[in-house]
Scaffold this motif. Structure first.
Motif, mmCIF file in Angstrom:
data_model
loop_
_atom_site.group_PDB
_atom_site.id
_atom_site.type_symbol
_atom_site.label_atom_id
_atom_site.label_comp_id
_atom_site.label_asym_id
_atom_site.label_seq_id
_atom_site.Cartn_x
_atom_site.Cartn_y
_atom_site.Cartn_z
ATOM 1 N N GLU A 24 0.708 -1.149 0.006
ATOM 2 C CA GLU A 24 0.032 0.000 -0.157
ATOM 3 C C GLU A 24 0.816 1.341 0.100
ATOM 4 N N LEU A 25 2.013 1.384 0.767
ATOM 5 C CA LEU A 25 3.060 2.304 0.803
ATOM 6 C C LEU A 25 3.769 2.554 -0.275
ATOM 7 N N GLN A 26 4.158 1.288 -0.794
ATOM 8 C CA GLN A 26 5.143 1.228 -1.877
ATOM 9 C C GLN A 26 4.340 1.799 -3.361
ATOM 10 N N ASN A 27 3.068 1.512 -3.479
ATOM 11 C CA ASN A 27 2.599 1.800 -4.683
ATOM 12 C C ASN A 27 1.476 2.986 -4.555
ATOM 13 N N ALA A 28 1.559 3.667 -3.381
ATOM 14 C CA ALA A 28 0.768 4.895 -3.124
ATOM 15 C C ALA A 28 0.532 5.776 -4.323
ATOM 16 N N SER A 30 0.181 5.439 -7.425
ATOM 17 C CA SER A 30 0.673 4.904 -8.532
ATOM 18 C C SER A 30 -0.072 3.631 -9.294
ATOM 19 N N GLU A 31 -1.270 3.507 -8.702
ATOM 20 C CA GLU A 31 -1.780 2.274 -9.158
ATOM 21 C C GLU A 31 -3.366 2.223 -9.034
ATOM 22 N N PRO A 32 -4.152 1.454 -9.607
ATOM 23 C CA PRO A 32 -5.761 1.609 -9.697
ATOM 24 C C PRO A 32 -6.320 1.566 -8.292
#
Length: 228
Positions: A24-28, A30-32
């Motif tokens: 969740e933090l890594q892709n905050a 930048s993801e759908p």
């Protein structure tokens, strides 16, 4: 990979020290939104893992991870449901009240975030599962991502040896191919079903035709994984 790494540890070939990471933090940002919602479901489990580690150390986190992975992936139970987390705690031999502690004390979530940031900064890692070798002082490598666990212990050990060799080879950066198959897990089947349901609802709303649903001993290897 977690199941594979745990089996190699059970065979006495490595010692695992468990760290925590958050997709969740890594892709905050930048993801759908649909995928972000899935990743957010691990908040309680991650906070609970911190509470487990406070009480029982890294080995306790490994036991909890195995128990919750079984309930989520093999039984199809929802990760974000406190009942799932509590049942996993009991199965791993811990007090189910640790889940309530993780949920009520926001400092646990803060510690997950701090650990995740430190992990990314130190290893330049971008996903899970990630192995950090040599008691956390060696190279980090993402994967391997497996469709199914190795069929035999000999295969598990051989695969692990190859992964470690590649990680220590300084000139190696990436090796990747498309998935050869999806794991035969309840969690995967649930996601496929949910995806079909969403496509069906979208098709109906758009007035379109609905789709058919039809071995060398090593000490101190560090394994880091986001909870499922």
């Amino acid at each position: 990979m977690p199941l594979h790494a745990r089996r190699v540890a059970e065979l006495g070939q490595v010692t695992l020290s468990w760290g925590l990471a958050s997709l969740e933090l890594q892709n905050a940002g930048s993801e759908p939104e649909s995928l972000a919602t899935v990743h957010a479901r691990s908040r309680l489990a991650l906070a609970t893992a911190v509470a487990v580690r406070d009480d029982a150390g890294s080995d306790g986190v490994g036991a909890f991870y195995g128990a919750i992975g079984e309930r989520v992936h093999e039984r199809g139970e929802p990760l974000h449901d406190p009942a799932t987390v509590e049942a996993a705690l009991r199965a791993a031999g811990f007090d189910a009240a640790l889940a309530a502690r993780g949920e009520a004390d926001h400092s646990y979530a803060d510690r997950v975030a701090a650990e995740h940031r430190q992990f990314v900064e130190q290893t330049r890692s971008f996903g899970v599962p990630t192995l950090v070798l040599d008691a956390g002082r060696g190279p980090a490598i993402f994967g391997p991502v497996l469709g199914e666990p190795p069929a035999t212990d000999a295969e598990a050990l051989e695969l692990f040896d190859h992964v470690v060799w590649l990680a220590h080879y300084d000139n190696f950066s990436e090796l990747k191919r498309d998935r050869v198959g999806l794991p035969d897990l309840m969690s995967v089947r649930n996601r496929q079903r949910d995806g079909q349901d969403r496509r069906l609802r979208s098709a109906v709303m758009d007035g379109a035709e609905a789709p058919a649903l039809g071995r060398r001993s090593r000490e101190g290897e560090v394994h880091r994984n986001a909870l499922p």
